[in-house]
Scaffold this motif. Structure first.
Motif, short mmCIF file in Angstrom:
data_model
loop_
_atom_site.label_atom_id
_atom_site.label_comp_id
_atom_site.label_asym_id
_atom_site.label_seq_id
_atom_site.Cartn_x
_atom_site.Cartn_y
_atom_site.Cartn_z
N ILE A 17 0.84 -1.20 0.00
CA ILE A 17 0.00 0.00 0.00
C ILE A 17 0.88 1.25 0.00
O ILE A 17 0.60 2.21 -0.71
CB ILE A 17 -0.99 -0.03 1.18
N GLU A 20 2.47 1.77 -3.41
CA GLU A 20 1.49 2.36 -4.34
C GLU A 20 1.37 3.86 -4.08
O GLU A 20 1.29 4.66 -5.02
CB GLU A 20 0.14 1.67 -4.19
N LEU A 21 1.38 4.25 -2.82
CA LEU A 21 1.32 5.67 -2.49
C LEU A 21 2.55 6.41 -3.03
O LEU A 21 2.42 7.51 -3.57
CB LEU A 21 1.21 5.88 -0.97
N LYS A 23 4.23 5.68 -5.66
CA LYS A 23 4.03 5.83 -7.12
C LYS A 23 3.11 7.01 -7.42
O LYS A 23 3.34 7.78 -8.34
CB LYS A 23 3.42 4.55 -7.71
N VAL A 24 2.04 7.11 -6.64
CA VAL A 24 1.09 8.21 -6.82
C VAL A 24 1.79 9.54 -6.58
O VAL A 24 1.66 10.48 -7.38
CB VAL A 24 -0.14 8.04 -5.89
N LYS A 41 -5.46 9.47 -9.75
CA LYS A 41 -4.52 8.51 -9.16
C LYS A 41 -4.69 8.45 -7.64
O LYS A 41 -4.50 7.39 -7.03
CB LYS A 41 -3.09 8.84 -9.56
N ILE A 42 -5.04 9.56 -7.04
CA ILE A 42 -5.31 9.54 -5.59
C ILE A 42 -6.59 8.76 -5.33
O ILE A 42 -6.64 7.93 -4.41
CB ILE A 42 -5.40 10.97 -5.02
N TYR A 45 -5.85 5.23 -5.64
CA TYR A 45 -5.08 4.78 -4.48
C TYR A 45 -6.01 4.44 -3.32
O TYR A 45 -5.82 3.42 -2.64
CB TYR A 45 -4.07 5.84 -4.03
N TYR A 46 -7.01 5.27 -3.08
CA TYR A 46 -7.95 4.99 -2.01
C TYR A 46 -8.61 3.62 -2.22
O TYR A 46 -8.72 2.82 -1.30
CB TYR A 46 -9.03 6.06 -1.92
N PHE A 48 -7.47 1.12 -4.05
CA PHE A 48 -6.43 0.10 -3.90
C PHE A 48 -6.19 -0.20 -2.42
O PHE A 48 -6.14 -1.36 -2.00
CB PHE A 48 -5.14 0.57 -4.57
N CYS A 49 -6.04 0.83 -1.63
CA CYS A 49 -5.77 0.69 -0.21
C CYS A 49 -6.87 -0.12 0.48
O CYS A 49 -6.58 -1.07 1.22
CB CYS A 49 -5.64 2.08 0.41
#
Length: 179
Positions: A17, A20-21, A23-24, A41-42, A45-46, A48-49
């Motif tokens: 996680i 991934e953050l 990368k964002v 992308k944010i 990310y949410y 994905f998380c």
């Protein structure tokens, strides 16, 4: 080994996680323009998380069943100290340590970093680059999405942890008190 595997899964998921953050953050950079172009992308990310956390909780439940089956098949049911020790080992390593560490890494640290970098950082610094009304809207939108995602993460974390605790109590009751 099962407890070590579960704890390692929590650590690995937290690392995924956070990767991934990173990368964002790299995609966005440190400008409002980068933020504006990559807001999706944010949001991704949410998702994905939360998805990764839910998968972790499901694996944890499956692995906790394996652990308790191992305890049931390998620990003398008449030895209350051994049963107590085996179930307490699970409680300490997973319910207390792994869940708490994961909470700190994601809820406190990762979500805190997003807040600091974007809400209090890039967006806050952009106040003089756009109409105030637009700036307030952008800032409000970020905050709403951030709070919603953080709340969803928290709710899922509490639910998973509560379910695990309920199982822990039920299993201890069966082993130690219902004889």
């Amino acid at each position: 080994g099962i407890l070590t595997g579960i704890a390692g899964d929590f650590t690995a998921t937290g690392d995924e996680i956070n990767a991934e953050l990173a990368k964002v953050q790299k995609s966005i950079g440190d400008t409002y323009s980068g933020y504006e172009k990559n807001i999706d992308k944010i949001e991704a990310y949410y998702t994905f998380c939360i998805d990764e956390a839910e998968k972790l909780y499901s694996r944890t439940w499956d692995n906790s069943v394996k652990y308790y089956k191992l305890v049931a098949s390998s620990v003398d049911h008449g030895d209350s100290d051994a049963i107590d020790s085996a179930t307490e080992d699970f409680y300490d390593a997973i319910y207390e340590d792994a869940f708490d560490d994961f909470f700190d890494v994601i809820y406190e640290d990762a979500f805190g970093l997003l807040y600091d970098d974007y809400y209090d950082g890039i967006i806050d610094d952009a106040v003089d680059t756009m109409a105030y009304k637009d700036w307030v809207e952008v800032r409000s939108d970020f905050y709403k999405d951030w709070v919603d995602a953080r709340s969803d993460f928290y709710k899922d974390w509490v639910d998973a942890r509560s379910d695990l605790y309920k199982d822990y109590v039920d299993i201890r009751k069966e082993f130690m008190y219902d004889k």
